[in-house]
Design a protein around this motif. Structure first.
Motif, PDB file in Angstrom:
ATOM      1  N   PHE A   1       1.058  -1.261  -0.159  1.00  0.00           N
ATOM      2  CA  PHE A   1      -0.030   0.098   0.106  1.00  0.00           C
ATOM      3  C   PHE A   1       0.938   1.219   0.087  1.00  0.00           C
ATOM      4  O   PHE A   1       0.556   2.175  -0.557  1.00  0.00           O
ATOM      5  N   GLU A   2       1.845   1.046   0.802  1.00  0.00           N
ATOM      6  CA  GLU A   2       2.819   2.404   0.776  1.00  0.00           C
ATOM      7  C   GLU A   2       3.799   2.734  -0.520  1.00  0.00           C
ATOM      8  O   GLU A   2       3.659   3.741  -1.030  1.00  0.00           O
ATOM      9  N   ARG A   3       3.874   1.269  -1.243  1.00  0.00           N
ATOM     10  CA  ARG A   3       4.498   1.699  -2.746  1.00  0.00           C
ATOM     11  C   ARG A   3       3.302   2.480  -3.524  1.00  0.00           C
ATOM     12  O   ARG A   3       3.731   3.206  -4.207  1.00  0.00           O
ATOM     13  N   LEU A   4       2.067   1.889  -3.326  1.00  0.00           N
ATOM     14  CA  LEU A   4       1.141   2.082  -4.197  1.00  0.00           C
ATOM     15  C   LEU A   4       0.763   3.936  -4.072  1.00  0.00           C
ATOM     16  O   LEU A   4       0.524   4.654  -4.673  1.00  0.00           O
ATOM     17  N   ARG A   5       0.912   4.138  -2.583  1.00  0.00           N
ATOM     18  CA  ARG A   5       0.432   5.745  -2.301  1.00  0.00           C
ATOM     19  C   ARG A   5       1.790   6.608  -3.081  1.00  0.00           C
ATOM     20  O   ARG A   5       1.407   7.717  -3.357  1.00  0.00           O
ATOM     21  N   GLY A   6       2.979   5.917  -3.096  1.00  0.00           N
ATOM     22  CA  GLY A   6       3.911   6.695  -3.850  1.00  0.00           C
ATOM     23  C   GLY A   6       4.059   6.988  -5.233  1.00  0.00           C
ATOM     24  O   GLY A   6       4.371   7.652  -5.838  1.00  0.00           O
ATOM     25  N   LYS A   7       2.974   6.073  -5.977  1.00  0.00           N
ATOM     26  CA  LYS A   7       2.635   5.994  -7.216  1.00  0.00           C
ATOM     27  C   LYS A   7       1.529   6.967  -7.692  1.00  0.00           C
ATOM     28  O   LYS A   7       1.435   7.428  -8.719  1.00  0.00           O
ATOM     29  N   VAL A   8       0.560   7.011  -6.627  1.00  0.00           N
ATOM     30  CA  VAL A   8      -0.811   7.855  -6.878  1.00  0.00           C
ATOM     31  C   VAL A   8      -0.550   9.265  -6.774  1.00  0.00           C
ATOM     32  O   VAL A   8      -0.047   9.674  -5.767  1.00  0.00           O
ATOM     33  N   PRO A   9      -0.835  10.226  -7.575  1.00  0.00           N
ATOM     34  CA  PRO A   9      -0.741  11.457  -7.553  1.00  0.00           C
ATOM     35  C   PRO A   9      -1.671  12.211  -6.535  1.00  0.00           C
ATOM     36  O   PRO A   9      -2.865  11.829  -6.590  1.00  0.00           O
ATOM     37  N   THR A  10      -1.031  12.985  -5.500  1.00  0.00           N
ATOM     38  CA  THR A  10      -2.010  13.584  -4.813  1.00  0.00           C
ATOM     39  C   THR A  10      -1.553  15.087  -4.392  1.00  0.00           C
ATOM     40  O   THR A  10      -0.298  15.311  -4.686  1.00  0.00           O
ATOM     41  N   PHE A  11      -2.324  15.915  -3.812  1.00  0.00           N
ATOM     42  CA  PHE A  11      -1.795  17.328  -3.591  1.00  0.00           C
ATOM     43  C   PHE A  11      -0.777  17.071  -2.173  1.00  0.00           C
ATOM     44  O   PHE A  11      -1.011  16.258  -1.402  1.00  0.00           O
ATOM     45  N   ALA A  12       0.191  18.006  -2.488  1.00  0.00           N
ATOM     46  CA  ALA A  12       1.447  17.728  -1.443  1.00  0.00           C
ATOM     47  C   ALA A  12       0.705  17.885  -0.063  1.00  0.00           C
ATOM     48  O   ALA A  12       1.348  17.333   0.707  1.00  0.00           O
ATOM     49  N   TYR A  13      -0.276  18.845   0.158  1.00  0.00           N
ATOM     50  CA  TYR A  13      -0.441  19.256   1.404  1.00  0.00           C
ATOM     51  C   TYR A  13      -1.562  18.118   2.216  1.00  0.00           C
ATOM     52  O   TYR A  13      -2.003  18.230   3.083  1.00  0.00           O
ATOM     53  N   GLU A  14      -2.005  17.307   0.955  1.00  0.00           N
ATOM     54  CA  GLU A  14      -3.074  16.287   1.671  1.00  0.00           C
ATOM     55  C   GLU A  14      -2.426  15.344   2.696  1.00  0.00           C
ATOM     56  O   GLU A  14      -1.414  14.999   2.547  1.00  0.00           O
ATOM     57  N   LYS A  15      -3.143  14.968   3.669  1.00  0.00           N
ATOM     58  CA  LYS A  15      -2.971  14.084   4.611  1.00  0.00           C
ATOM     59  C   LYS A  15      -2.816  12.716   3.952  1.00  0.00           C
ATOM     60  O   LYS A  15      -3.208  12.387   2.826  1.00  0.00           O
ATOM     61  N   ARG A  16      -2.046  11.903   4.697  1.00  0.00           N
ATOM     62  CA  ARG A  16      -1.723  10.448   4.154  1.00  0.00           C
ATOM     63  C   ARG A  16      -3.017   9.627   3.781  1.00  0.00           C
ATOM     64  O   ARG A  16      -4.282   9.750   4.383  1.00  0.00           O
TER      65      ARG A  16
END
Length: 133
Positions: free
Chosen positions: A94-109
DNA sequence: TAGGCCATCTGGTCCT
DNA sequence: AGGACCAGATGGCCTA
């Protein structure tokens, strides 16, 4: 629909909790659980006999007795350790997938469910881009 | 304080 | 036979 992708940011999301590794210390649980569960190597399964792991269960109406698998405390603890390791590797993924999915920088985890949903949207978006170019 | 999220335990089932 | 996988239950932590 894909607005958030316009601000693509492959920021490495830093976990805000140290929940990603299996517990390494003995529990302080009031119920006394989680004790001595740190290492599978500490478990002594050698003393358990295979006969101890089965119990006869009265049948469900047809008179036939079922053999239910009943594991010893030692085996249950070993299974718990394996399950924690399995969940740990799942969280790593899941952590690796989080790293690949674009999110706003300020968004929480992102939570796990949010990560999956966003990944679906992102893949659909990328697929659409490829097919229309 | 309620609700969301997560870790862990547990028992059942599947697979090797 | 035993490990992997899964889902339900439970309890803790955090945030609105």
């Amino acid at each position: 629909m894909f607005d958030l992708v316009s601000d693509v940011d492959f920021v490495e999301m830093v976990p805000n909790k140290s929940v990603l590794a299996p517990k390494e210390t003995h529990s302080t649980d009031s119920n006394g659980r989680y004790q001595d569960l740190t290492s599978i190597h500490a478990l002594d399964i050698s003393t358990a006999r295979s006969d101890d792991f089965y119990a006869t269960v009265s049948g469900s109406g047809n008179g036939k007795a079922k053999r239910k698998r009943v594991i010893s405390t030692v085996q249950r603890r070993a299974a718990n350790v394996r399950e924690r390791k399995r969940m740990f590797s799942l969280n790593e993924a899941f952590e690796r997938l989080r790293g690949k999915v674009p999110t706003f920088a300020y968004e929480k985890r992102l939570s796990r469910i949010e990560t999956l949903r966003l990944a679906i949207i992102y893949i659909a978006f990328m697929t659409d881009m490829l097919e229309n170019n």
